[in-house]
Design a protein around this motif. Structure first.
Motif, short mmCIF file in Angstrom:
data_model
loop_
_atom_site.label_atom_id
_atom_site.label_comp_id
_atom_site.label_asym_id
_atom_site.label_seq_id
_atom_site.Cartn_x
_atom_site.Cartn_y
_atom_site.Cartn_z
N LEU A 1 0.95 -1.22 0.08
CA LEU A 1 0.06 -0.20 0.08
C LEU A 1 1.07 1.24 0.02
O LEU A 1 1.84 1.51 0.66
N ARG A 2 0.63 2.33 -0.92
CA ARG A 2 1.49 3.16 -1.20
C ARG A 2 1.00 4.58 -0.35
O ARG A 2 -0.17 4.91 -0.55
N VAL A 3 1.82 5.29 0.41
CA VAL A 3 1.53 6.47 1.04
C VAL A 3 2.01 7.63 0.66
O VAL A 3 3.15 7.58 0.60
N ALA A 4 1.19 8.72 0.34
CA ALA A 4 1.94 10.16 0.14
C ALA A 4 1.65 10.69 1.41
O ALA A 4 0.45 10.67 2.05
N VAL A 5 2.66 11.62 1.84
CA VAL A 5 2.57 12.54 2.96
C VAL A 5 2.61 13.73 2.59
O VAL A 5 3.56 14.30 1.82
N LEU A 6 1.76 14.40 3.12
CA LEU A 6 1.54 16.15 2.62
C LEU A 6 2.21 16.99 4.00
O LEU A 6 1.64 16.89 4.82
N GLY A 7 3.41 17.31 3.88
CA GLY A 7 3.95 18.12 4.80
C GLY A 7 5.24 17.27 5.53
O GLY A 7 5.06 16.22 5.83
N CYS A 8 6.42 17.88 5.75
CA CYS A 8 7.34 17.26 6.30
C CYS A 8 7.94 18.16 7.46
O CYS A 8 9.33 18.32 7.45
N LEU B 1 -0.33 18.61 -5.28
CA LEU B 1 -1.77 18.36 -6.00
C LEU B 1 -1.42 17.05 -7.02
O LEU B 1 -2.27 16.28 -7.25
N GLY B 2 -0.17 17.15 -7.72
CA GLY B 2 0.09 16.18 -8.50
C GLY B 2 0.26 14.72 -7.81
O GLY B 2 0.01 13.63 -8.11
N LEU B 3 0.87 14.80 -6.71
CA LEU B 3 1.02 13.65 -5.78
C LEU B 3 -0.09 12.98 -5.40
O LEU B 3 -0.23 11.58 -5.61
N VAL B 4 -1.08 13.77 -4.90
CA VAL B 4 -2.36 13.14 -4.49
C VAL B 4 -3.41 12.77 -5.58
O VAL B 4 -4.35 11.96 -5.27
N SER B 5 -3.11 13.26 -6.87
CA SER B 5 -3.68 12.69 -7.92
C SER B 5 -3.37 11.46 -8.60
O SER B 5 -3.84 10.89 -9.62
N ARG B 6 -2.10 10.99 -8.13
CA ARG B 6 -1.48 9.76 -8.55
C ARG B 6 -2.32 8.51 -8.63
O ARG B 6 -2.86 8.41 -7.43
N ASP B 7 -2.25 7.58 -9.42
CA ASP B 7 -2.99 6.65 -9.39
C ASP B 7 -2.35 5.43 -8.59
O ASP B 7 -3.08 4.54 -8.13
N ASP B 8 -1.21 5.47 -8.29
CA ASP B 8 -0.43 4.50 -7.30
C ASP B 8 -0.53 4.99 -5.85
O ASP B 8 0.04 4.15 -5.06
N VAL B 9 -1.04 5.84 -5.50
CA VAL B 9 -1.17 6.31 -4.22
C VAL B 9 -2.57 5.66 -3.40
O VAL B 9 -3.71 6.00 -4.13
N ASP B 10 -2.26 4.91 -2.46
CA ASP B 10 -3.60 4.48 -1.81
C ASP B 10 -3.97 5.00 -0.73
O ASP B 10 -5.21 5.23 -0.32
N LEU B 11 -3.06 5.77 0.13
CA LEU B 11 -3.34 6.42 1.57
C LEU B 11 -2.60 8.08 1.45
O LEU B 11 -1.52 7.88 0.96
N THR C 1 -8.37 21.25 -0.77
CA THR C 1 -8.40 20.92 -2.00
C THR C 1 -7.55 19.60 -2.07
O THR C 1 -8.04 18.74 -2.99
N LEU C 2 -6.46 19.60 -1.61
CA LEU C 2 -5.89 18.40 -1.76
C LEU C 2 -6.29 17.15 -1.14
O LEU C 2 -6.32 16.08 -1.63
N ILE C 3 -7.03 17.08 0.11
CA ILE C 3 -7.53 16.10 0.45
C ILE C 3 -9.07 15.74 -0.42
O ILE C 3 -9.39 14.45 -0.57
N LEU C 4 -9.74 16.65 -0.68
CA LEU C 4 -10.79 16.46 -1.72
C LEU C 4 -10.36 15.67 -3.01
O LEU C 4 -10.86 14.72 -3.59
N THR C 5 -9.22 16.12 -3.36
CA THR C 5 -8.54 15.71 -4.83
C THR C 5 -8.13 14.08 -4.28
O THR C 5 -8.47 13.16 -5.23
N ALA C 6 -7.50 14.01 -3.13
CA ALA C 6 -7.14 12.51 -3.08
C ALA C 6 -8.25 11.67 -2.90
O ALA C 6 -8.21 10.37 -3.36
N GLY D 1 -9.39 8.04 -5.38
CA GLY D 1 -9.53 6.90 -4.75
C GLY D 1 -8.62 6.56 -3.59
O GLY D 1 -8.56 5.29 -3.12
N ALA D 2 -7.93 7.51 -3.00
CA ALA D 2 -7.25 7.36 -1.87
C ALA D 2 -7.97 7.46 -0.41
O ALA D 2 -9.00 8.32 -0.51
N SER D 3 -7.68 6.74 0.45
CA SER D 3 -8.18 7.09 1.72
C SER D 3 -7.16 8.07 2.45
O SER D 3 -5.96 8.10 2.00
#
Length: 445
Positions: free
Chosen positions: A10-17, A71-81, A94-99, A103-105
């Motif tokens: 399961l692939r995870v995108a993190v917004l903010g570091c 925005l590009g990161l959360v729009s990727r098809d390979d991101v599950d979470l 906007t980022l949460i709604l786009t994710a 199809g991402a949780s």
């Protein structure tokens, strides 16, 4: 619902570091084996969105994982979470709604956004058939939202009262323990990293109000926004207020108070016109109350329900590792749901309770009044309370002559009655000044 093969990571995108995001990334790496065992599939970092690629960070990341294109990161098809820990309203909304649309949780720690526009996010998650979890949005590492949403789902919660901001608790605790004034205690909090350079969100109660809205929404199955919450900060709390509380056997805390007020039915809290009262303000509470012992930057939430009775949740309410712990707990939950093809509980707003204005909330006041030291003053002051339907619990006089002061503690009444009483007192010839007004909580009427 699962888009990826059953044994794929399961692939995870993190917004903010920042403070929290870097710790989330660290835990994802350090605990990769345990997380895979708990979820049933490996969890893999797909990317981390940052504002600046060259900014210093508490965790080392390969350059190919960093991006400024959130925005590009959360729009990727390979991101599950998706984990959102950037805070604020936009671009987080906007980022949460786009994710969700892709199809991402989502796991979020964004109390401001949830308190302002939670329904929009919950509706988007429902439409997408995905999860939106947000345990880290309130009280850091303390597990309070999941117990309200799940463990107490079969009970009726009647009251939630808590210390949900570590900065203000540190300041007030320092004022109580050392006798320091507000400015001095705040400066120490900033020196120790417990307060921001601009502490407005904390000391003026905005942070606590957002958390109170989230707590009330969950506890009472009704939509409550930050704008529904009566808010007062701690900037007007003085060393004299702290000393007066000590003389009463009390301590001053900034409290988030969420109550279910019975309507005109049978009074059991279940009548159709029962309503919700939500407020954040400093208050005196007895030193025997469980919340009185919460020291320094710690948080605690006290829950009262009909069947379970009184429950208290306590722990660190902020900071990178504690908040990241709550984020990872949510991440495991939504990841398990992805593996099994299920969803967790969504928004529960079926009760649709009205939110009472502050004037209708029941409370009690501690009022310090500089008065003329002559016969009849006490009777005049007592009459002012009586004319507004407010009963006096205790009254004492301090000082003589030009230093004469009355300290009055009322019985419970509506806040409107008590506020009107204070205005009446300010207009009396025998009153030189109303020097302090503070609410009192946690005392039996």
């Amino acid at each position: 619902m699962t888009r990826t093969p059953p044994d794929a990571p399961l692939r995870v995108a993190v917004l903010g570091c920042g403070v929290v995001g870097s710790q989330v990334v660290r835990l994802l790496r350090d605990q990769a084996g345990d997380l895979a065992a708990r979820v049933g599939r490996p969890i893999e970092l797909a990317g981390v969105a940052v504002r600046r690629l060259d900014a210093p960070r508490d965790v080392d990341l390969p350059a190919d994982l960093l991006t400024t294109d959130a925005l590009g990161l959360v729009s990727r098809d390979d991101v599950d979470l998706v984990v959102e820990v950037i805070g604020g309203i936009e671009p987080a909304r906007t980022l949460i709604l786009t994710a969700l649309e892709h199809g991402a949780s989502v796991v979020s720690a964004n109390k401001a956004l949830l308190a302002e526009d939670g329904p929009t996010l919950f509706e988007a998650a429902e439409k997408a058939g995905r999860d939106l979890y947000y345990e880290a949005a309130v009280a850091g590492a303390i597990p309070i939202l999941r117990p309200l949403r799940e463990s107490l789902a079969g009970d009726r919660v009647t009251r939630v009262i808590g210390i949900v901001n570590g900065t203000t608790n540190f300041v007030l605790d320092k004022m109580d323990s050392s006798g320091a004034g507000f400015a001095e205690a705040l400066e120490e909090a900033q020196d120790l990293g417990y307060a921001e350079a601009d502490p407005t969100a904390d000391v003026e109660g905005f942070d606590a109000a957002a958390k109170a809205a989230i707590l009330a929404s969950l506890a009472f199955h009704s939509r409550v926004t930050a704008s529904d919450v009566h808010r007062e900060g701690i900037t007007e709390v003085t060393a004299a207020d702290i000393a007066s509380a000590r003389e009463m056997g009390c301590v001053v805390k900034l409290l988030a108070i969420c109550e279910l007020r019975p309507g005109s039915g049978d009074g059991d809290g279940d009548d159709e016109d029962a309503a919700v009262a939500v407020r954040v303000h400093p208050a005196m509470i007895p030193r025997t109350h469980p919340l009185a012992s919460v020291r320094e930057a710690y948080n605690a939430v006290f829950v009262e329900s009909e069947a379970a009775g009184q429950l208290m949740f306590y722990g660190p309410g902020a900071g990178g590792p504690p908040t990241a712990s709550a984020v990872l707990g949510d991440l495991v939950g939504v990841a398990r749901n992805r593996v099994t093809g299920t969803r967790g509980a969504g928004e529960s707003a079926y009760a649709d309770r009205a939110v009472l204005p502050m004037g209708e909330a029941r409370t009690r006041y501690h009022v310090a009044i500089d008065v003329d030291d002559r016969a009849g003053v006490l009777a005049t002051v007592a009459t002012a309370f009586s004319e507004h339907g407010v009963s006096i619990q205790t009254v004492r006089q301090e000082g003589r002559d030009d230093d004469a002061q009355l300290v009055v503690v009322s019985h419970g009444a509506t806040d409107a009655q008590l506020a009107a009483t204070v205005e009446h007192l300010r207009g009396l010839d025998v009153v030189r000044e109303v020097t302090s007004v503070m609410r009192v909580e946690g005392v039996e009427e």
